[in-house]
Design an enzyme around this catalytic site. Sequence first.
Site, short mmCIF file in Angstrom:
data_model
loop_
_atom_site.label_atom_id
_atom_site.label_comp_id
_atom_site.label_asym_id
_atom_site.label_seq_id
_atom_site.Cartn_x
_atom_site.Cartn_y
_atom_site.Cartn_z
N ARG A 241 1.39 9.73 18.30
CA ARG A 241 0.36 9.27 18.93
C ARG A 241 1.85 8.86 20.59
NH1 ARG A 241 -3.14 12.09 17.70
NH2 ARG A 241 -5.55 11.73 17.27
N GLU A 270 -0.87 11.90 27.70
CA GLU A 270 -0.95 13.27 28.08
C GLU A 270 -2.59 12.89 28.46
OE1 GLU A 270 -0.27 13.79 23.34
OE2 GLU A 270 -2.51 14.45 23.28
N HIS A 288 0.86 18.72 22.52
CA HIS A 288 0.00 17.99 20.67
C HIS A 288 -0.64 19.71 20.28
CE1 HIS A 288 -2.61 14.60 19.63
NE2 HIS A 288 -2.70 16.00 19.24
C1 GLV Z 1 -4.52 15.30 16.37
O1 GLV Z 1 -3.55 14.35 16.62
C2 GLV Z 1 -4.67 14.30 15.06
O2 GLV Z 1 -4.99 13.73 15.18
O3 GLV Z 1 -6.20 15.58 14.32
#
Ligand code: GLV
Length: 329
Positions: A241, A270, A288
């Site tokens: 993250r 983001e 992401h």
């Molecule tokens: C993506 O970032 C997730 O947590 O699945």
Amino acid sequence: MTQRPPILVTRAVFPEVVASLREHFDVETNDADDIWTPAQLIERLQGKVGALTSGAERIDAALLAACPELRIVSNLAVGYNNFDVPAMTAAGVLGTNAPDVLTETTADFGFALLLATARRLTESEHFLRAGQWKKWGLDLFAGADVHGATLGILGMGRIGQAIAKRAAHGFDMPVIYHNRSRLDSATEAKLDARYVSKNELLQQADHLMLVLPYSAESHHAIAAAEIALMKPTATLINLARGGIVDETALVAALRDRRIAAAGLDVFEGEPKINPALLTVPNVVLTPHIASATLKTRRAMAQLAADNLMAYLTKGAALTPVNAGLIKPR
Ligand code: GLV
């Protein structure tokens, strides 16, 4: 006909997943894939007993108080830092996440991002596309080796372990790791991974991969003081993250070449990107997508749907995050 329990799917998901939900529920969807404000989310949740969320919608005490019918929130993500788990537990609302099905795909991407960063893939491609390549050069975009280099992993859960397996057994990398709790010795031996302190991890890693959960405790776990301990030749890869890294400190370190490069799939604000990040060449930026293969994203969406069905029809979810703690609503 008996009324089906009403649920909300907050973002556009695969039609077959919605169809499976429609066998059991009255489903409100968001086919336009709009991003709702917290107030709009609360409005749409009125009367709903379940929600399938993307991992970005904040589920907090205010929302729970405003949605008294809500019994379960199923996240289409393994990370669930968008949940205020104590507030959900206090309100008797179950939270579920989508682990396991994305582990190998995300570990693959960790290597894609590491290789792209260490070998300067995107930087060199931009150079070529811009028509700047005039002659072959001995040190043209010379980067750092991945094979044989020491990989540091911060956060040794399922994804960290899948990355360690690839590193030790595919790339001949000595693997060191740091985690809140140390793995048992049989797992360490199987992975060929050595436990070290966080400072040792920072000091010894040639490539440092972040795969730890985000929480108040891990906020800015990598900031100026931590970066100062890293090798000037090191790369930093963040798959977890954005808030785990202090982006302002990272930009300064990349500019001053206090570390060689970074690869980031996640960002502090983001989808807004810190404009300073876009001005440094030695960073690879992706939106992401670590778990984004169609097969895996389908499996994640289906698991999120199955959690809603299992809890609301049978009383037990498949991958709960606060089961056993809650007194269900
Ligand atoms: C993506 O970032 C997730 O947590 O699945």
